[in-house]
Write a protein that holds these residues in place. Structure first.
Motif, PDB file in Angstrom:
ATOM      1  N   ASP A   3       0.829  -1.207   0.000  1.00 47.62           N
ATOM      2  CA  ASP A   3       0.000   0.000   0.000  1.00 47.62           C
ATOM      3  C   ASP A   3       0.862   1.255   0.000  1.00 47.62           C
ATOM      4  OD1 ASP A   3      -2.260  -1.573   0.048  1.00 47.62           O
ATOM      5  OD2 ASP A   3      -2.581  -1.362   2.209  1.00 47.62           O
ATOM      6  N   ASP A   4       1.887   1.288   0.848  1.00 43.76           N
ATOM      7  CA  ASP A   4       2.763   2.458   0.939  1.00 43.76           C
ATOM      8  C   ASP A   4       3.490   2.708  -0.377  1.00 43.76           C
ATOM      9  OD1 ASP A   4       1.998   2.899   3.532  1.00 43.76           O
ATOM     10  OD2 ASP A   4       3.786   2.007   4.443  1.00 43.76           O
ATOM     11  N   ARG A   5       3.915   1.630  -1.032  1.00 42.18           N
ATOM     12  CA  ARG A   5       4.605   1.771  -2.321  1.00 42.18           C
ATOM     13  C   ARG A   5       3.688   2.408  -3.367  1.00 42.18           C
ATOM     14  NH1 ARG A   5       4.799  -0.401  -7.107  1.00 42.18           N
ATOM     15  NH2 ARG A   5       3.183  -1.931  -6.606  1.00 42.18           N
ATOM     16  N   ILE A   6       2.455   1.957  -3.428  1.00 47.66           N
ATOM     17  CA  ILE A   6       1.498   2.473  -4.401  1.00 47.66           C
ATOM     18  C   ILE A   6       1.148   3.923  -4.091  1.00 47.66           C
ATOM     19  CG2 ILE A   6      -0.891   2.249  -5.210  1.00 47.66           C
ATOM     20  CD1 ILE A   6      -0.537  -0.799  -4.843  1.00 47.66           C
ATOM     21  N   ILE A   7       0.953   4.251  -2.823  1.00 49.13           N
ATOM     22  CA  ILE A   7       0.632   5.626  -2.418  1.00 49.13           C
ATOM     23  C   ILE A   7       1.753   6.579  -2.818  1.00 49.13           C
ATOM     24  CG2 ILE A   7       0.312   7.131  -0.413  1.00 49.13           C
ATOM     25  CD1 ILE A   7      -1.102   4.620   0.889  1.00 49.13           C
ATOM     26  N   ALA A   8       3.005   6.204  -2.520  1.00 44.19           N
ATOM     27  CA  ALA A   8       4.141   7.051  -2.872  1.00 44.19           C
ATOM     28  C   ALA A   8       4.245   7.219  -4.389  1.00 44.19           C
ATOM     29  CB  ALA A   8       5.428   6.446  -2.318  1.00 44.19           C
ATOM     30  N   GLN A   9       4.007   6.147  -5.122  1.00 46.35           N
ATOM     31  CA  GLN A   9       4.078   6.210  -6.588  1.00 46.35           C
ATOM     32  C   GLN A   9       3.066   7.202  -7.157  1.00 46.35           C
ATOM     33  OE1 GLN A   9       2.758   2.698  -8.875  1.00 46.35           O
ATOM     34  NE2 GLN A   9       4.691   2.843  -9.999  1.00 46.35           N
ATOM     35  N   GLU A  10       1.841   7.195  -6.626  1.00 48.53           N
ATOM     36  CA  GLU A  10       0.814   8.084  -7.161  1.00 48.53           C
ATOM     37  C   GLU A  10       1.004   9.525  -6.693  1.00 48.53           C
ATOM     38  OE1 GLU A  10      -0.819   7.231  -9.596  1.00 48.53           O
ATOM     39  OE2 GLU A  10      -0.259   5.134  -9.430  1.00 48.53           O
ATOM     40  N   LEU A  11       1.547   9.729  -5.495  1.00 49.16           N
ATOM     41  CA  LEU A  11       1.888  11.088  -5.062  1.00 49.16           C
ATOM     42  C   LEU A  11       2.934  11.691  -5.991  1.00 49.16           C
ATOM     43  CD1 LEU A  11       2.022  10.591  -1.186  1.00 49.16           C
ATOM     44  CD2 LEU A  11       0.434  12.111  -2.400  1.00 49.16           C
ATOM     45  N   LEU A  12       3.906  10.894  -6.389  1.00 52.58           N
ATOM     46  CA  LEU A  12       4.942  11.375  -7.298  1.00 52.58           C
ATOM     47  C   LEU A  12       4.388  11.592  -8.699  1.00 52.58           C
ATOM     48  CD1 LEU A  12       7.891   9.102  -6.115  1.00 52.58           C
ATOM     49  CD2 LEU A  12       7.763  11.592  -5.881  1.00 52.58           C
ATOM     50  N   ARG A  13       3.593  10.649  -9.185  1.00 47.16           N
ATOM     51  CA  ARG A  13       3.049  10.741 -10.539  1.00 47.16           C
ATOM     52  C   ARG A  13       2.160  11.976 -10.711  1.00 47.16           C
ATOM     53  NH1 ARG A  13       1.908   6.007 -13.673  1.00 47.16           N
ATOM     54  NH2 ARG A  13       1.426   4.875 -11.759  1.00 47.16           N
ATOM     55  N   SER A  14       1.421  12.325  -9.660  1.00 46.30           N
ATOM     56  CA  SER A  14       0.501  13.457  -9.721  1.00 46.30           C
ATOM     57  C   SER A  14       1.158  14.774  -9.322  1.00 46.30           C
ATOM     58  CB  SER A  14      -0.703  13.196  -8.811  1.00 46.30           C
ATOM     59  OG  SER A  14      -0.281  13.005  -7.462  1.00 46.30           O
ATOM     60  N   ASP A  15       2.440  14.743  -8.997  1.00 46.49           N
ATOM     61  CA  ASP A  15       3.182  15.930  -8.567  1.00 46.49           C
ATOM     62  C   ASP A  15       2.550  16.556  -7.335  1.00 46.49           C
ATOM     63  OD1 ASP A  15       5.226  17.794  -8.612  1.00 46.49           O
ATOM     64  OD2 ASP A  15       4.174  19.149  -9.979  1.00 46.49           O
ATOM     65  N   THR A  16       2.131  15.708  -6.393  1.00 47.65           N
ATOM     66  CA  THR A  16       1.544  16.185  -5.138  1.00 47.65           C
ATOM     67  C   THR A  16       2.387  15.785  -3.931  1.00 47.65           C
ATOM     68  OG1 THR A  16       0.139  14.203  -5.017  1.00 47.65           O
ATOM     69  CG2 THR A  16      -0.806  16.154  -6.049  1.00 47.65           C
ATOM     70  N   PHE A  17       3.463  15.041  -4.157  1.00 48.39           N
ATOM     71  CA  PHE A  17       4.317  14.582  -3.056  1.00 48.39           C
ATOM     72  C   PHE A  17       4.899  15.768  -2.293  1.00 48.39           C
ATOM     73  CE2 PHE A  17       8.169  13.009  -1.061  1.00 48.39           C
ATOM     74  CZ  PHE A  17       7.765  11.780  -0.557  1.00 48.39           C
ATOM     75  N   ARG A  18       5.181  16.860  -3.008  1.00 45.39           N
ATOM     76  CA  ARG A  18       5.840  18.017  -2.383  1.00 45.39           C
ATOM     77  C   ARG A  18       4.952  18.751  -1.387  1.00 45.39           C
ATOM     78  NH1 ARG A  18       4.542  22.452  -5.970  1.00 45.39           N
ATOM     79  NH2 ARG A  18       3.475  21.660  -7.824  1.00 45.39           N
ATOM     80  N   PHE A  19       3.634  18.549  -1.450  1.00 48.70           N
ATOM     81  CA  PHE A  19       2.770  19.144  -0.419  1.00 48.70           C
ATOM     82  C   PHE A  19       1.904  18.071   0.242  1.00 48.70           C
ATOM     83  CE2 PHE A  19       0.934  20.221  -4.635  1.00 48.70           C
ATOM     84  CZ  PHE A  19      -0.258  19.523  -4.591  1.00 48.70           C
ATOM     85  N   ALA A  20       2.501  16.899   0.434  1.00 45.43           N
ATOM     86  CA  ALA A  20       1.779  15.744   0.988  1.00 45.43           C
ATOM     87  C   ALA A  20       1.258  15.989   2.400  1.00 45.43           C
ATOM     88  CB  ALA A  20       2.672  14.506   0.964  1.00 45.43           C
ATOM     89  N   GLU A  21       1.916  16.877   3.167  1.00 43.05           N
ATOM     90  CA  GLU A  21       1.491  17.109   4.554  1.00 43.05           C
ATOM     91  C   GLU A  21       0.519  18.283   4.702  1.00 43.05           C
ATOM     92  OE1 GLU A  21       2.167  14.988   6.873  1.00 43.05           O
ATOM     93  OE2 GLU A  21       3.381  13.815   5.471  1.00 43.05           O
ATOM     94  N   ARG A  22       0.213  18.958   3.595  1.00 45.04           N
ATOM     95  CA  ARG A  22      -0.736  20.070   3.666  1.00 45.04           C
ATOM     96  C   ARG A  22      -2.171  19.574   3.821  1.00 45.04           C
ATOM     97  NH1 ARG A  22       0.102  24.118  -1.218  1.00 45.04           N
ATOM     98  NH2 ARG A  22      -1.979  24.730  -0.465  1.00 45.04           N
TER      99      ARG A  22
END
Length: 298
Positions: free
Chosen positions: A133-152
């Motif tokens: 699950d964590d691997r897939i979540i990280a992959q989609e955060l990166l793909r959507s360019d949302t990883f950089r504000f993941a804690e907002r």
């Protein structure tokens, strides 16, 4: 007879469809909301590996039809998803087979972005591991360019940022069918192209993608097949070249349209613009009882 969602039961884990197999089949589909028929007589098939674009003017029934495919609306006719009527799947079984990005994506509580994306993995709880699950979540955060504000907080995001987070959540479900309702509406041109490229790539991995679009040029560029709706009915279904003709589009949209071909073979849909002059008003039917010479003036 209209169909409704079945009762919850133990979820059956989906089996991946073979490339080219039908993953969604609609036959004679009709949908009524509030006593008004919105969609009627719609037939089409979506196959694993294909991206279908649903197009048509405002009020054509595009989002309503997508809602029926998702299991959100009761419907008449038949909608087969993964070999069974949509209405026959339990809520969790649906969530394992189709993911949905709706036009409105609001949350009542200030969850942060990563928690919102994690929600997409909820149907897989007890089926997959936390590490997967964590691997897939990280992959989609990166793909959507949302990883950089993941804690907002999700509620602090702009419309475009929120749309990309909602797409990431839908993508984390890893379903065989992805349903997208105007996914590019709040995005600038860069992210519009990225989102549609991601959707097309998801289809190429052996999944079925159905996307509601207003951008006809995008439908021509990215979709394998196009469904053209007007006034709730199906006007055409086929490849972009078969459906996106100047005659059909001009008639359905009530505005003259040119269909051109770029040097790379891509279709370009261009509305005829009237520049400094307004389009002619619609003609008024002749009234044999009307006599201009006796009409009152003010």
């Amino acid at each position: 007879m209209s169909r409704v969602i079945g009762r919850p039961r133990e979820a059956a884990v989906p089996v991946r469809s073979e490339f080219g197999a039908a993953v969604v089949t609609a036959h004679g589909v009709s949908v009524s909301l509030g006593g008004t028929q919105i969609v009627s007589g719609v037939d089409f098939t979506v196959r694993a590996g294909e991206m279908l674009a649903i197009i048509g003017p405002n009020g054509a029934g595009k989002s309503t039809l997508l809602g029926a495919l998702a299991g959100d609306h009761a419907y008449g006719g038949s909608i087969m998803l993964d070999g069974r009527e949509v209405s026959a799947w339990s809520t969790r079984e649906l969530a394992l087979r189709r993911s949905v990005l709706r036009q409105s994506n609001t949350l009542s509580f200030p969850f942060n972005v990563v928690d919102v994306v994690k929600m997409g993995r909820a149907p897989w709880r007890s089926i997959t591991t936390v590490a997967e699950d964590d691997r897939i979540i990280a992959q989609e955060l990166l793909r959507s360019d949302t990883f950089r504000f993941a804690e907002r907080a999700f509620t602090s995001l702009s419309g475009g940022e929120g749309a990309r987070v909602s797409l990431a959540r839908a993508m984390t479900q890893r379903t065989g069918v992805l349903l997208l309702d105007e996914p590019t509406a709040a995005l600038d041109i860069n992210y519009q192209e990225q989102v549609l490229a991601v959707a097309r790539h998801y289809a190429r991995q052996g999944n079925g993608v159905v996307v509601v679009l207003h951008d006809l040029a995008a439908a021509a560029a990215y979709a394998d097949r196009v469904l053209l709706l007007a006034e709730g009915g199906m006007r055409a279904f086929g490849t972009p070249r078969e459906v996106l003709t100047a005659q059909a589009l001009s008639e359905v949209y009530g505005h003259p349209v040119r269909v051109l071909e770029d040097t790379d073979g891509t279709l370009m849909i261009v509305p005829v613009r009237f520049a400094d002059e307004a389009p002619a008003p619609p003609s008024v039917p002749h009234d044999p009882h009307h006599h201009p010479d006796t009409e009152e003036t003010t």
